[in-house]
Scaffold this active site. Sequence first.
Site, short mmCIF file in Angstrom:
data_model
loop_
_atom_site.label_atom_id
_atom_site.label_comp_id
_atom_site.label_asym_id
_atom_site.label_seq_id
_atom_site.Cartn_x
_atom_site.Cartn_y
_atom_site.Cartn_z
N TYR B 50 0.87 -1.18 0.00
CA TYR B 50 0.00 0.00 0.00
C TYR B 50 0.90 1.22 0.00
CZ TYR B 50 -4.05 -2.98 1.06
OH TYR B 50 -5.04 -3.92 1.01
N GLU B 51 0.40 2.33 -0.58
CA GLU B 51 1.29 3.47 -0.80
C GLU B 51 1.73 4.17 0.48
OE1 GLU B 51 -1.03 5.65 -3.57
OE2 GLU B 51 -2.21 6.66 -2.05
N SER B 52 1.14 3.81 1.61
CA SER B 52 1.60 4.36 2.88
C SER B 52 2.98 3.82 3.27
CB SER B 52 0.59 4.02 3.98
OG SER B 52 0.36 2.63 4.01
#
Lengths: 281, 259
Positions: B50-52
């Site tokens: 996930y881009e986090s």
Amino acid sequence: MSKFIPLEQAVRENLNDGDTVAFEGFTHLIPHAAGHEAIRQGKKDLTLIRMTPDILYDQFIGMGLAKRVVFSYAGNPGVGLLRRMRDAIENQYPRAIETVEHSHAAMANAYEAGAAGLPCAIFRGYKGADLPKVNPNIKSVVCPFTGEELAAVPAIRPDVTFIHAQKANEKGDVLIEGIVGVQKEAALAARRVVVTVEEIVPDFKGLHPNLTILPHWTVTAICQVRGGAHPSYTHGYYERDNATYLEWDKVSADRELFAKWMDDNVLNATPAVFAERTKGL
Amino acid sequence: MSDVTPTEMMTVAASRALTSKDVCFVGIGAPSAACNVARLTHAPDITLIYESGTIGTAPDVLPLSIGDGELCETAVTTVAVPEMFRYWLQGGRITVGFLGAAQIDKFGNINTTVIGDYHQPKVRLPGGGGAPEIASSCGEIYITLKQAKRAMVEKIDFFTSFGHGEGGDHRQRLGITTKGPTLLITDLAIWKPDPETKEFTVVSLHPGVTRDMVQETCGWEVKFADNLETTPAPSTTELMTLRDLQERTKRAHEGGKAA
């Protein structure tokens, strides 16, 4: 002069009308208490920078305090749209705002360039996308070695960056764990750095040696605000209050409901309410 | 299982496209459900990102946002956001990017930015987030969305992320070396780009779906493959896995302060 000061004083001394400011946090550790203090003090004509503006910037914009917003994803994460920001963009209510829109990759690179003291960030991006047509700050450079055309955006250099962290020690070193986001870069890119923390401990002995992200001499002010990220979360302290994010969709949909919510929860509140809000989370 | 909803069929069909070898950049919403069903059924070793900054995450419930705490707690490692985009995405380490869309055209170009004119929008949508570079840096792109005339349009209002552009070799002409959109999974059908024109073509209809149903919910004239197949219905395991996941997710997100 002590770094450890009340949030009211830290905001008053470090944020001025017309400043370029980043309240950074990537879902995790969003500095809501600091943002609310700035709204209470009516700091205005702000250029607000953040990758994911979310509901905190929706509140600034709805209160008419933002002049310009620099961002890469303007949504209520997992819920939907930012309705106060939409009202400002679509209907100029309560005032028109200027938007400077990027991709996440561009913003992350631009913060890093700011921290690195570079004038711009260079990366492989925006291929075929329309954003370069509407944002004149997206340009390109040619690699002098390979000839490849790469995207370039200006470095981000906020006047002041606000972040929330788990802990500071008595010297003022700051520790973050969990999703670290872009806060270290946003802090080191800024002229002044204000950090709210859950707790202040004597020292970091016995903790993992890589957890300190900012040595004390990089930080302007530290304010202890328990629960200061709510409704965002602080890893190891309290969880994300998803119900509040869902509720915001309704609150922000109506101008009067929004105004009342801001009166009750921000304008007539103090930083002390955050500890109460995170009890049981 | 006759009571399968179209959305469940879409999610299960999307999950089948993923394998244990994939390193997948996961968009929030429908892609997230599909990726986690894949991980919980036939692709246990898939790496979900996930881009986090969470790499190799295995959440027990679907995250409401891309940065929920559980993504970090169950991840192999969590890196800073600039590192995520620089080393991992731009560095070419991601095989599949899985995206949703507000608006899509027949060449897999996506709009999540505005409806109407950019400067005077009718509706201001959230914008691209990570999508512009996910679309160009991942090995290939899978897209999932529910069919509707306002979502599948002849011409999108804004190119948030680039698919096959005007079709044909448009990607190569822009110097993009990755494959771009190779799969579109809707609630009615599975679509793949024509090898030459790159126009998305229906290759499989979900059980009970007719050609008319696909055409009625699509804003362009739909092309169907000569050897049109029927998507296998979800197995009991696939359906139970998806429903359990969604039930756990619902309980977790409604919890809030009362929990």
